[in-house]
Design an enzyme around this catalytic site. Structure first.
Site, PDB file in Angstrom:
ATOM      1  N   ASP A   1       0.833  -1.212   0.000  1.00 35.54           N
ATOM      2  CA  ASP A   1       0.000   0.000   0.000  1.00 35.54           C
ATOM      3  C   ASP A   1       0.867   1.262   0.000  1.00 35.54           C
ATOM      4  OD1 ASP A   1      -2.339   1.433  -0.032  1.00 35.54           O
ATOM      5  OD2 ASP A   1      -2.705   1.267   2.121  1.00 35.54           O
TER       6      ASP A   1
ATOM      7  N   HIS B   1       2.526   3.346  -8.893  1.00 37.02           N
ATOM      8  CA  HIS B   1       2.328   1.905  -9.135  1.00 37.02           C
ATOM      9  C   HIS B   1       3.526   1.337  -9.905  1.00 37.02           C
ATOM     10  CE1 HIS B   1      -1.624   2.232  -7.518  1.00 37.02           C
ATOM     11  NE2 HIS B   1      -2.156   2.883  -8.535  1.00 37.02           N
TER      12      HIS B   1
ATOM     13  N   LEU C   1      10.355 -20.858  -4.807  1.00 37.30           N
ATOM     14  CA  LEU C   1       9.378 -19.969  -4.181  1.00 37.30           C
ATOM     15  C   LEU C   1       8.030 -20.021  -4.914  1.00 37.30           C
ATOM     16  CD1 LEU C   1       8.984 -17.416  -2.187  1.00 37.30           C
ATOM     17  CD2 LEU C   1       9.402 -16.064  -4.235  1.00 37.30           C
TER      18      LEU C   1
HETATM   19  C1  IPE Z   1      -5.304  -2.670   0.017  1.00 39.69           C
HETATM   20  O1  IPE Z   1      -4.975  -1.348  -0.277  1.00 39.69           O
HETATM   21  C2  IPE Z   1      -5.357  -3.465  -1.251  1.00 39.69           C
HETATM   22  C3  IPE Z   1      -4.089  -3.643  -1.941  1.00 39.69           C
HETATM   23  C4  IPE Z   1      -2.919  -3.309  -1.486  1.00 39.69           C
HETATM   24  C5  IPE Z   1      -4.185  -4.279  -3.227  1.00 39.69           C
HETATM   25  P1  IPE Z   1      -6.105  -0.239  -0.394  1.00 39.69           P
HETATM   26  O2  IPE Z   1      -5.411   1.041  -0.602  1.00 39.69           O
HETATM   27  O3  IPE Z   1      -7.089  -0.631  -1.423  1.00 39.69           O
HETATM   28  O4  IPE Z   1      -6.793  -0.342   1.039  1.00 39.69           O
HETATM   29  P2  IPE Z   1      -7.698   0.721   1.822  1.00 39.69           P
HETATM   30  O5  IPE Z   1      -8.777   1.156   0.887  1.00 39.69           O
HETATM   31  O6  IPE Z   1      -6.826   1.852   2.204  1.00 39.69           O
HETATM   32  O7  IPE Z   1      -8.204  -0.040   2.998  1.00 39.69           O
HETATM   33  C1  IPE Z   2      -1.545   0.279  -3.336  1.00 39.03           C
HETATM   34  O1  IPE Z   2      -1.331   1.648  -3.392  1.00 39.03           O
HETATM   35  C2  IPE Z   2      -1.809  -0.340  -4.691  1.00 39.03           C
HETATM   36  C3  IPE Z   2      -3.213  -0.766  -4.888  1.00 39.03           C
HETATM   37  C4  IPE Z   2      -4.138  -0.773  -3.989  1.00 39.03           C
HETATM   38  C5  IPE Z   2      -3.547  -1.227  -6.224  1.00 39.03           C
HETATM   39  P1  IPE Z   2      -2.528   2.656  -3.400  1.00 39.03           P
HETATM   40  O2  IPE Z   2      -2.929   2.924  -4.813  1.00 39.03           O
HETATM   41  O3  IPE Z   2      -3.636   2.179  -2.536  1.00 39.03           O
HETATM   42  O4  IPE Z   2      -1.855   3.937  -2.775  1.00 39.03           O
HETATM   43  P2  IPE Z   2      -2.486   4.936  -1.715  1.00 39.03           P
HETATM   44  O5  IPE Z   2      -2.994   4.131  -0.571  1.00 39.03           O
HETATM   45  O6  IPE Z   2      -3.551   5.679  -2.420  1.00 39.03           O
HETATM   46  O7  IPE Z   2      -1.340   5.803  -1.326  1.00 39.03           O
HETATM   47 MG    MG Z   3      -4.067   2.442  -0.564  1.00 42.79          MG
END
Ligand code: IPE
Ligand code: IPE
Ligand code: MG
Length: 267
Positions: free
Chosen positions: A39, A56, A150
């Site tokens: 995240d 990303h 792995l």
């Molecule tokens: C959790 O991240 C899902 C992934 C890392 C794929 P999110 O950014 O979607 O989670 P929330 O919405 O902050 O809980």
């Molecule tokens: C995690 O990073 C990747 C996915 C959930 C696909 P985020 O896109 O959720 O990044 P933040 O949480 O907005 O910083």
């Molecule tokens: Mg996120």
């Protein structure tokens, strides 16, 4: 006799780059299964006034490092949360960009998986993904199915509750067909219907970006998982941080409901 000089790819980078940290890891107590909630890509990009997708894209380098260091320390299964059920509610543009990044990753990394004997798998509702993405994922799964290095498990269109619903559905179907009765339903049977039926439950789940929640990740399987939270955004989470998480994990006492004395009678 002169020792063979290993080619670059065969060097254990974790050991070479972070010898002190690496030495602190007990090879006999490495978590067999590590899950990662990757995240913070968006916030990493925001801070730099980049578009979210740049975050990303940067995060893929962290995937590379974490996959490599997991192999290097002897983790057996690595489950990366890449796209949740809830992520379908994001802007269409971002979803498309993520799917295209995923395809690019598979095309680029499939040769590396062959090279290192990595078994690639996915968990989640694969049927929700675009057809071209699905085909590529299936190809990678099929081509690497026989490897015993792995296991790299990508959670895509994954939701823990959805997974439990799917498992219960399949049990109810079996009951309706007269194959099982209520007395046969137990934890083992339900576990066997989960996407992760043939891998151990995660010993450790890491979440980056400072959020203290699991966001619907491996709900059933994480009943006794050790959780590790770090404020680092995913694109900045590299080998060193992964090794630190393993060291931290090894300092925990997993009691599974027992008393400390039961675990170590000498205390
Ligand atoms: C959790 O991240 C899902 C992934 C890392 C794929 P999110 O950014 O979607 O989670 P929330 O919405 O902050 O809980
Ligand atoms: C995690 O990073 C990747 C996915 C959930 C696909 P985020 O896109 O959720 O990044 P933040 O949480 O907005 O910083
Ligand atoms: Mg996120």
């Amino acid at each position: 006799m002169e020792k063979d000089i290993p080619v670059a790819e065969e060097i254990n980078q974790s050991e070479a780059l972070y010898p002190d940290l690496f030495r602190r890891i007990d090879p006999a107590a490495v978590p067999a299964h590590v899950g990662v909630i990757m995240d913070g890509n968006g916030r990493w990009a925001n801070r730099r006034a980049f578009p979210r997708i740049r975050g990303h894209r940067e995060g893929v380098h962290s995937v590379d490092e974490v996959v490599a260091s997991a192999r290097e320390v002897g983790v057996r299964v690595l489950t990366l949360y890449a796209f949740s059920m809830e992520n379908w509610r994001r802007p269409k543009m971002e979803i498309q960009a993520l799917m295209s990044l995923l395809r690019e990753y598979i095309v680029k990394k499939l040769p590396v998986m062959h090279q290192h004997g990595i078994r690639f798998r996915t968990i989640g509702r694969a049927g929700d993904l675009p057809l071209n993405t699905r085909k590529l994922l299936r190809k990678a799964e099929q081509e690497t199915a026989a490897y015993d290095g792995l296991v790299l498990n990508l959670a895509l269109s994954y939701g823990g509750r959805t997974e439990i619903v799917d498992a219960v559905r399949s049990l109810v179907q079996d009951a309706a067909d007269g194959k099982i009765g209520p007395e046969q339903v137990d934890e083992a049977l339900l576990s066997a219907r989960m996407y992760t039926a043939d891998v151990p439950d995660p010993d450790l789940i890491i979440r980056t970006s400072g959020e203290h929640r699991t966001s619907n990740f491996l709900l059933w399987q994480s009943a006794y998982t050790e959780l590790y939270f770090t404020p680092t955004f995913w694109p900045d989470f590299k080998r060193r941080e992964f090794l630190e998480a393993i060291v931290d994990f090894q300092g925990r006492e997993r009691r599974f409901g027992l008393t400390g004395k039961q675990l170590k009678p000498s205390r």
